[in-house]
Design a protein around this motif. Structure first.
Motif, PDB file in Angstrom:
ATOM      1  N   PRO A  17      20.721  38.215 -33.576  1.00 25.92           N
ATOM      2  CA  PRO A  17      20.530  39.360 -32.669  1.00 25.92           C
ATOM      3  C   PRO A  17      20.106  40.620 -33.417  1.00 25.92           C
ATOM      4  O   PRO A  17      19.476  41.499 -32.845  1.00 25.92           O
ATOM      5  CB  PRO A  17      21.896  39.529 -32.012  1.00 25.92           C
ATOM      6  N   ALA A  18      20.435  40.707 -34.707  1.00 25.42           N
ATOM      7  CA  ALA A  18      20.098  41.918 -35.451  1.00 25.42           C
ATOM      8  C   ALA A  18      18.592  42.151 -35.463  1.00 25.42           C
ATOM      9  O   ALA A  18      18.128  43.281 -35.522  1.00 25.42           O
ATOM     10  CB  ALA A  18      20.626  41.808 -36.870  1.00 25.42           C
ATOM     11  N   LYS A  19      17.818  41.048 -35.404  1.00 22.54           N
ATOM     12  CA  LYS A  19      16.368  41.200 -35.447  1.00 22.54           C
ATOM     13  C   LYS A  19      15.844  41.870 -34.189  1.00 22.54           C
ATOM     14  O   LYS A  19      14.736  42.364 -34.159  1.00 22.54           O
ATOM     15  CB  LYS A  19      15.715  39.828 -35.586  1.00 22.54           C
ATOM     16  N   LEU A  20      16.621  41.797 -33.116  1.00 26.42           N
ATOM     17  CA  LEU A  20      16.154  42.346 -31.853  1.00 26.42           C
ATOM     18  C   LEU A  20      16.793  43.689 -31.547  1.00 26.42           C
ATOM     19  O   LEU A  20      16.575  44.269 -30.487  1.00 26.42           O
ATOM     20  CB  LEU A  20      16.469  41.361 -30.723  1.00 26.42           C
ATOM     21  N   ALA A  21      17.568  44.201 -32.501  1.00 26.30           N
ATOM     22  CA  ALA A  21      18.390  45.377 -32.216  1.00 26.30           C
ATOM     23  C   ALA A  21      17.559  46.591 -31.812  1.00 26.30           C
ATOM     24  O   ALA A  21      18.015  47.424 -31.037  1.00 26.30           O
ATOM     25  CB  ALA A  21      19.233  45.717 -33.442  1.00 26.30           C
ATOM     26  N   LEU A  22      16.334  46.701 -32.332  1.00 30.12           N
ATOM     27  CA  LEU A  22      15.574  47.916 -32.086  1.00 30.12           C
ATOM     28  C   LEU A  22      14.819  47.903 -30.768  1.00 30.12           C
ATOM     29  O   LEU A  22      14.270  48.908 -30.353  1.00 30.12           O
ATOM     30  CB  LEU A  22      14.589  48.156 -33.235  1.00 30.12           C
TER      31      LEU A  22
END
Lengths: 523, 272
Positions: A89-94
């Motif tokens: 999910p960190a990859k989609l955080a922005l």
């Protein structure tokens, strides 16, 4: 709906992107797909054939199978975390995604793929196996879908909940080694059955009786029941799935705003330098020292060694029991087990550069000639042998005493050392001929980078075949009781190791850039 | 003066895409050379081929007059490399990494340890020397990578983006070390897209664009009286689209204002 399509496309793109322009990866993917399809067909057939089994037994088996599926979904993605870019999910955080669409998206991404599809097909085999009437069939379709959704959502909840821990090095290190226990636990039923704890049918009935009340058990039971009870169970299951889904969304939104926690690093111990007192100063001593440090510090190495020992132990337990009952084996048994242990240990060297991965350039910039590469391989083998030789001796003594053939201890030890030499020699060949990247992330069991699975398979098969073939000259006479042959085994093993290493150095040096490219694939 | 590096028609393609299309790179010995170019110009590929880490599809490369692919022993003893991306042996400590790479090159242990200690001091890594490289920050990685590239006293040093992601203090340390290194007659070649840095450090510049060398020579000659940045943009044609007509939607003028908030009776009290 558009989120679903978007994420499904994203996942497919990622899969396709992994394969672009690389024949080996394409072949690997093809192999995976074929295996998955085979599993799907076979699983579906097996599942549906349960219809022919006695009804009680069929229900019990499906209950156990459904539970195992859920456990599998809980554990496997955890071990494979990082194989799938859509899952972090960190990859989609922005992106300005509300947690709900993110959850839908990630759900879609996790069900898009060959293995989830396989899972769905296999699970739906229960639709043929269990229903007794139209009610069972009607309840069966939602039951199968719910079971599938439950598996996916639970596995997502676990990976998301642990994702911040998984992103720290220490967390990954711990988990990689913890994965071993999963393997051990998976072996438990097998061992229990083998050692004859009660009859398997009673055991199964007892197990199913308990598991029947777990969510997957209820799904299976609902299909078999097909009545009001089934309906109630399904409602409960749906509620539970929704609740887990909700928890997952909560965990997701939390994971998005929780930063990476890096652990404060501790200093390493000064090494005692005993290698330098034993070996002459030079590259060889440097390589041996580095390898021994890596075996101690790198989780992938630790896992490799532990699993080699564990597999050997399991084998000796199961074989030792049959021998105890006058089965096959006899005096040859310790020899077989020790040689097998040597094989397992040596197989770790079958892709020795894969563990270096993209740091291999540090060696490559110093390798001016074949000899340098040969020295590197020799150092790696020496480090391996420094641990393996005493270890094999222990295995030989233990199995010799355990099976009641103390006379076989010495031949077993010698044969084990011989097999180790052969394994290292063959392993150095596969290391340079069929190199592949080993993901650094955390997963110790997915042994290859995405798309290189086929190559990894070919490599280990090649190594095993090579080792087995080259071991025959002394294993066959030993099996026929010509124990004196074992005296020659270590020398023969050493010969194979030297020849294999020389040849591998020659081949490997010529294709050093290709070697680096192949092992550098995993990030 | 001899050339430290000389390539002829160096060529590399990946599938359909040509990454490096016949590069003739020349760097005189003793110079502090910058290899500049936009992203994707082929800088990293070129450096990898010159250092023997990537096999070229065509062309030759020579270092101190030795053919890279025919005389690897001579070449590899003469070069130090700090590649991009920088994977090191992560499970060694900084000190162990230096010791390992020095001894792998056949230097005696005592000598390697002495040099490593000095390098660690100069790089300001003494405090972290016994921590695992896997736990290092980017700046520390670059410094330990540079230390390991310098340990065997190479005559030509190749650095791929050595200053990227490095804090000003570490960057200063790096430049000090490199200046001293070239002052002694050794050669440094580094790739970068920070023009100011190149202008400040280098006396020789090679400009790459789309797999070709488009300009090469002493710094003064390449920039021709202008700032290097201007000369560079002109060479690679980077001034074209920036204000052409695209991106009309970008900027405060085109943005929709947020709906006005509901009127509030009391004016908000700011924290004191």
């Amino acid at each position: 709906m558009s989120t679903v399509a978007l994420f499904a496309r994203l996942k497919l793109r990622l899969l396709a992107g992994n394969l672009r322009g690389d024949l080996q990866r394409k072949l690997g993917f093809l192999l995976t797909t074929v295996v998955a399809l085979g599993t799907a067909v076979l699983g579906f057939l097996l599942m549906s054939l349960l219809r022919l089994a006695p009804r009680e037994l069929a229900v019990e088996l499906v209950i156990v199978a459904f539970t195992l599926f859920l456990i599998g979904w809980m554990i496997v993605p955890l071990l494979a975390f990082g194989l799938d870019d859509t899952l972090d999910p960190a990859k989609l955080a922005l992106f300005p995604l509300p947690a709900r669409s993110l959850a839908i998206g990630m759900f879609t991404a996790s069900v898009t793929g060959v293995w989830p599809l396989t899972m769905l097909v296999v699970t739906s085999g229960a639709l043929i196996a269990l229903p007794t009437g139209i009610g069972g069939l009607l309840l069966g379709v939602p039951a199968v879908l719910l079971q599938f959704a439950l598996c996916v959502v639970t596995s997502r909840l676990i990976t998301t909940g642990l994702s911040s821990a998984l992103r720290t090095r220490r967390g990954r290190d711990v988990l990689a080694v913890a994965a071993l226990f999963v393997v051990l636990v998976a072996q438990l039923p097998n061992l229990l059955l083998n050692r004859g704890f009660g009859d398997p049918e009673a055991l199964l009935a007892g197990l199913a009786g308990v598991l029947r009340w777990t969510p997957p058990g209820m799904a299976a039971h609902a299909i078999a029941d097909g009545g009001l009870t089934g309906l109630g169970e399904l409602a409960l299951l749906a509620l539970l799935t929704a609740a887990i889904g909700w928890l997952w969304i909560k965990a997701l939104s939390r994971a998005l705003v929780t930063p990476d926690v890096s652990t404060q690093a501790a200093s390493v111990r000064k090494d005692s330098g005993w290698i330098d007192r034993v070996l002459p100063d030079g590259p060889l001593a440097a390589v041996v020292g580095k390898e021994l440090k890596y075996i101690r510090r790198e989780p992938r190495f630790r896992v490799g060694w532990f699993s080699a020992i564990v597999v050997t132990l399991i084998l000796s337990f199961s074989l030792g029991r049959t021998a105890g009952e006058g089965g096959p084996g006899g005096p040859a048994l310790p020899i077989v087990i020790t040689a097998f242990g040597a094989l397992m240990i040596a197989l770790q060297s079958g892709n020795t550069f894969g563990f270096d991965g993209r740091s291999l350039w540090m060696n490559a910039v110093t390798f001016g000639s074949e000899r340098d590469l040969g020295t590197d391989l020799a150092g790696r083998h020496l480090a391996n042998a420094l641990i393996a030789t005493p270890l094999l001796a222990v295995i030989a003594v233990a199995t010799g005493l355990f099976t009641g053939h103390p006379g076989s201890i010495l031949p077993a030890m010698l044969a084990g050392w011989g097999a180790l030499g052969i394994g290292l020699g063959v392993g150095s060949m596969t290391s340079v001929v069929l190199p592949y990247g080993v993901p650094e992330r955390m997963n110790a069991f997915s042994s290859a980078a995405p798309g290189q699975g086929g190559q990894a398979f070919a490599s280990s098969m090649g190594a095993m075949a090579g080792i087995a073939l080259l071991s025959l000259p002394f294993l066959v006479p030993l099996a026929f009781g010509l124990l004196w042959v074992s005296v020659a085994a270590p020398f023969y093993g050493l010969l194979v190791e030297v020849l294999g290493r020389r040849l591998a150095a020659r081949i490997g040096f010529a294709r050093l850039p290709e070697l680096m490219a192949a092992v550098g694939k995993a990030s | 003066m001899t050339d430290a590096v000389r390539t002829h028609g160096l060529f590399k393609r990946y599938g359909q895409q040509i990454a490096v299309a016949g590069v003739d790179l020349v760097v005189p010995a003793g110079s502090f050379a910058g290899l500049v170019g936009p992203n994707g110009a082929g800088k990293t590929t070129t450096l990898s081929m010159i250092t023997g880490l990537l096999r070229p599809d065509g062309g030759t490369a020579e270092i101190d007059g030795f053919h890279v692919w025919r005389d690897p022993v001579e070449v590899k003893a003469r070069i130090g490399v700090l590649p991009e991306g920088l994977r090191l042996f992560e499970r060694l400590s900084g000190r162990e990494l230096l010791t390992y790479s020095g001894r792998l090159r056949g230097l005696p242990k005592a000598e390697v340890e002495r040099r490593a200690e000095e390098l660690l001091t100069v790089m300001d890594l003494t405090g972290a020397a016994d921590k695992l490289v896997v736990d290092y920050s980017t700046g520390m990685r670059k410094k330990i990578g540079l230390a390991s590239a310098l340990l065997h006293n190479p005559s030509v040093l190749f650095l791929d983006e050595p200053f990227e992601g490095v804090d000003p203090v570490s960057a200063n340390t790096l430049t000090e070390v490199l200046r001293g290194f070239t002052a002694s007659g050794s050669t440094v070649i580094f790739s970068s897209h920070v023009m100011d840095l190149v202008e400040r450090l280098c006396d020789w510049v090679s400009v790459m664009n789309q797999g070709h060398i488009v300009a090469q020579g002493p710094l003064e000659q390449v920039r021709g009286g202008r700032r290097l940045n201007e000369a560079f943009l002109e060479l690679v044609g980077g001034t074209g689209h920036a204000r052409g007509g695209g991106l009309s939607w970008l900027g405060a003028g085109a943005r929709q204002p947020a709906p006005a908030p509901a009127p509030v009776d009391e004016p908000r009290q700011d924290a004191q």
